[in-house]
Design a protein around this motif. Structure first.
Motif, PDB file in Angstrom:
ATOM      1  N   ARG A  14       0.845  -1.199   0.000  1.00 60.22           N
ATOM      2  CA  ARG A  14       0.000   0.000   0.000  1.00 60.22           C
ATOM      3  C   ARG A  14       0.875   1.242   0.000  1.00 60.22           C
ATOM      4  N   ASP A  15       0.306   2.351  -0.429  1.00 57.10           N
ATOM      5  CA  ASP A  15       1.056   3.608  -0.380  1.00 57.10           C
ATOM      6  C   ASP A  15       0.920   4.237   1.004  1.00 57.10           C
ATOM      7  N   ARG A  16       1.468   5.427   1.169  1.00 56.93           N
ATOM      8  CA  ARG A  16       1.519   6.051   2.497  1.00 56.93           C
ATOM      9  C   ARG A  16       0.155   6.384   3.081  1.00 56.93           C
ATOM     10  N   VAL A  17      -0.886   6.482   2.247  1.00 59.55           N
ATOM     11  CA  VAL A  17      -2.233   6.749   2.764  1.00 59.55           C
ATOM     12  C   VAL A  17      -3.115   5.505   2.688  1.00 59.55           C
ATOM     13  N   SER A  18      -2.475   4.337   2.600  1.00 57.44           N
ATOM     14  CA  SER A  18      -3.119   3.022   2.639  1.00 57.44           C
ATOM     15  C   SER A  18      -3.896   2.645   1.382  1.00 57.44           C
ATOM     16  N   ASN A  19      -3.655   3.321   0.271  1.00 49.68           N
ATOM     17  CA  ASN A  19      -4.265   2.889  -0.987  1.00 49.68           C
ATOM     18  C   ASN A  19      -3.562   1.638  -1.486  1.00 49.68           C
ATOM     19  N   TRP A  20      -4.346   0.703  -1.985  1.00 48.55           N
ATOM     20  CA  TRP A  20      -3.836  -0.560  -2.500  1.00 48.55           C
ATOM     21  C   TRP A  20      -2.968  -0.315  -3.726  1.00 48.55           C
ATOM     22  N   ILE A  21      -1.748  -0.858  -3.734  1.00 42.13           N
ATOM     23  CA  ILE A  21      -0.896  -0.832  -4.917  1.00 42.13           C
ATOM     24  C   ILE A  21      -0.932  -2.208  -5.573  1.00 42.13           C
ATOM     25  N   LEU A  22      -0.681  -3.250  -4.771  1.00 35.62           N
ATOM     26  CA  LEU A  22      -0.750  -4.613  -5.292  1.00 35.62           C
ATOM     27  C   LEU A  22      -0.834  -5.616  -4.163  1.00 35.62           C
ATOM     28  N   GLY A  23      -1.284  -6.804  -4.498  1.00 35.30           N
ATOM     29  CA  GLY A  23      -1.322  -7.919  -3.561  1.00 35.30           C
ATOM     30  C   GLY A  23      -0.504  -9.052  -4.154  1.00 35.30           C
ATOM     31  N   PHE A  24      -0.023  -9.938  -3.312  1.00 37.93           N
ATOM     32  CA  PHE A  24       0.769 -11.074  -3.797  1.00 37.93           C
ATOM     33  C   PHE A  24       0.530 -12.288  -2.918  1.00 37.93           C
ATOM     34  N   ASN A  25       0.799 -13.445  -3.475  1.00 33.28           N
ATOM     35  CA  ASN A  25       0.835 -14.672  -2.695  1.00 33.28           C
ATOM     36  C   ASN A  25       1.841 -15.616  -3.316  1.00 33.28           C
ATOM     37  N   HIS A  26       2.276 -16.590  -2.528  1.00 31.68           N
ATOM     38  CA  HIS A  26       3.356 -17.473  -2.944  1.00 31.68           C
ATOM     39  C   HIS A  26       3.248 -18.763  -2.139  1.00 31.68           C
ATOM     40  N   TYR A  27       3.149 -19.875  -2.842  1.00 30.17           N
ATOM     41  CA  TYR A  27       3.145 -21.185  -2.194  1.00 30.17           C
ATOM     42  C   TYR A  27       4.584 -21.560  -1.862  1.00 30.17           C
ATOM     43  N   LEU A  28       4.844 -21.980  -0.622  1.00 31.73           N
ATOM     44  CA  LEU A  28       6.202 -22.287  -0.188  1.00 31.73           C
ATOM     45  C   LEU A  28       6.479 -23.775  -0.037  1.00 31.73           C
ATOM     46  N   GLY A  29       5.472 -24.579   0.164  1.00 31.14           N
ATOM     47  CA  GLY A  29       5.715 -25.986   0.476  1.00 31.14           C
ATOM     48  C   GLY A  29       5.936 -26.148   1.968  1.00 31.14           C
ATOM     49  N   ARG A  30       6.790 -27.079   2.329  1.00 38.06           N
ATOM     50  CA  ARG A  30       7.028 -27.354   3.748  1.00 38.06           C
ATOM     51  C   ARG A  30       8.059 -26.397   4.342  1.00 38.06           C
ATOM     52  N   CYS A  31       7.655 -25.708   5.390  1.00 36.18           N
ATOM     53  CA  CYS A  31       8.572 -24.861   6.158  1.00 36.18           C
ATOM     54  C   CYS A  31       7.874 -24.471   7.454  1.00 36.18           C
ATOM     55  N   SER A  32       8.634 -23.924   8.376  1.00 36.43           N
ATOM     56  CA  SER A  32       8.069 -23.526   9.666  1.00 36.43           C
ATOM     57  C   SER A  32       7.267 -22.235   9.500  1.00 36.43           C
ATOM     58  N   PRO A  33       6.367 -21.955  10.434  1.00 37.26           N
ATOM     59  CA  PRO A  33       5.626 -20.683  10.379  1.00 37.26           C
ATOM     60  C   PRO A  33       6.553 -19.469  10.394  1.00 37.26           C
ATOM     61  N   LEU A  34       7.633 -19.518  11.182  1.00 37.67           N
ATOM     62  CA  LEU A  34       8.578 -18.403  11.222  1.00 37.67           C
ATOM     63  C   LEU A  34       9.245 -18.214   9.861  1.00 37.67           C
ATOM     64  N   GLU A  35       9.701 -19.308   9.265  1.00 34.11           N
ATOM     65  CA  GLU A  35      10.323 -19.202   7.941  1.00 34.11           C
ATOM     66  C   GLU A  35       9.337 -18.655   6.913  1.00 34.11           C
ATOM     67  N   ALA A  36       8.082 -19.069   6.995  1.00 29.81           N
ATOM     68  CA  ALA A  36       7.061 -18.586   6.057  1.00 29.81           C
ATOM     69  C   ALA A  36       6.866 -17.072   6.209  1.00 29.81           C
ATOM     70  N   GLU A  37       6.783 -16.597   7.443  1.00 27.13           N
ATOM     71  CA  GLU A  37       6.615 -15.158   7.667  1.00 27.13           C
ATOM     72  C   GLU A  37       7.805 -14.366   7.130  1.00 27.13           C
ATOM     73  N   LEU A  38       9.007 -14.864   7.390  1.00 23.26           N
ATOM     74  CA  LEU A  38      10.204 -14.172   6.912  1.00 23.26           C
ATOM     75  C   LEU A  38      10.257 -14.164   5.388  1.00 23.26           C
ATOM     76  N   ARG A  39       9.890 -15.283   4.770  1.00 22.26           N
ATOM     77  CA  ARG A  39       9.848 -15.332   3.294  1.00 22.26           C
ATOM     78  C   ARG A  39       8.802 -14.373   2.748  1.00 22.26           C
ATOM     79  N   GLY A  40       7.678 -14.255   3.429  1.00 23.26           N
ATOM     80  CA  GLY A  40       6.647 -13.318   2.994  1.00 23.26           C
ATOM     81  C   GLY A  40       7.134 -11.878   3.038  1.00 23.26           C
TER      82      GLY A  40
END
Length: 118
Positions: A14-40
């Motif tokens: 989002r930009d500085r006034v919270s307007n949407w610029i883009l969204g993303f997602n990515h399948y990671l496979g097997r990893c820990s929740p911490l690793e997933a958050e860091l990859r995100g």
């Protein structure tokens, strides 16, 4: 998002006034929740359009906020911290899960697409 040992990430830029610029997602496979958050976080930083010098990263995972805010970081957070330092002003902030629902839904979409193909 995580189901049956598989993980995916999702995020919103989002930009500085919270307007949407883009969204993303990515399948990671097997990893820990911490690793997933860091990859995100890394995914999100990599896709921020050029020209943005100041970035606020919001996550609903306190462990990630602590890991990226501490001087000493466990192995999985070192790469993210180095990258954050090298790319201009970055702020990491905790937000309650209810304030992070869009990113959570994007991650779940990616996970459901992948699991439906298996």
């Amino acid at each position: 998002a995580k189901a049956s040992g598989n993980a995916s990430v999702g995020g919103v830029v989002r930009d500085r006034v919270s307007n949407w610029i883009l969204g993303f997602n990515h399948y990671l496979g097997r990893c820990s929740p911490l690793e997933a958050e860091l990859r995100g976080i890394l995914d999100g930083i990599f896709i921020v359009p050029k020209g943005y010098k100041k970035v606020r990263i919001q996550t609903d995972n306190l462990e990630v906020v602590r890991a990226l805010s501490m001087e000493e970081t466990m192995d999985s957070g070192i790469r993210v911290k180095r990258f954050l330092r090298s790319k201009g002003q970055r702020e990491i902030k905790y937000v309650p899960r209810e304030c992070n629902l869009i990113a959570d839904q994007l991650a779940k979409i990616s996970l459901s697409w992948q699991t439906s193909l298996e």
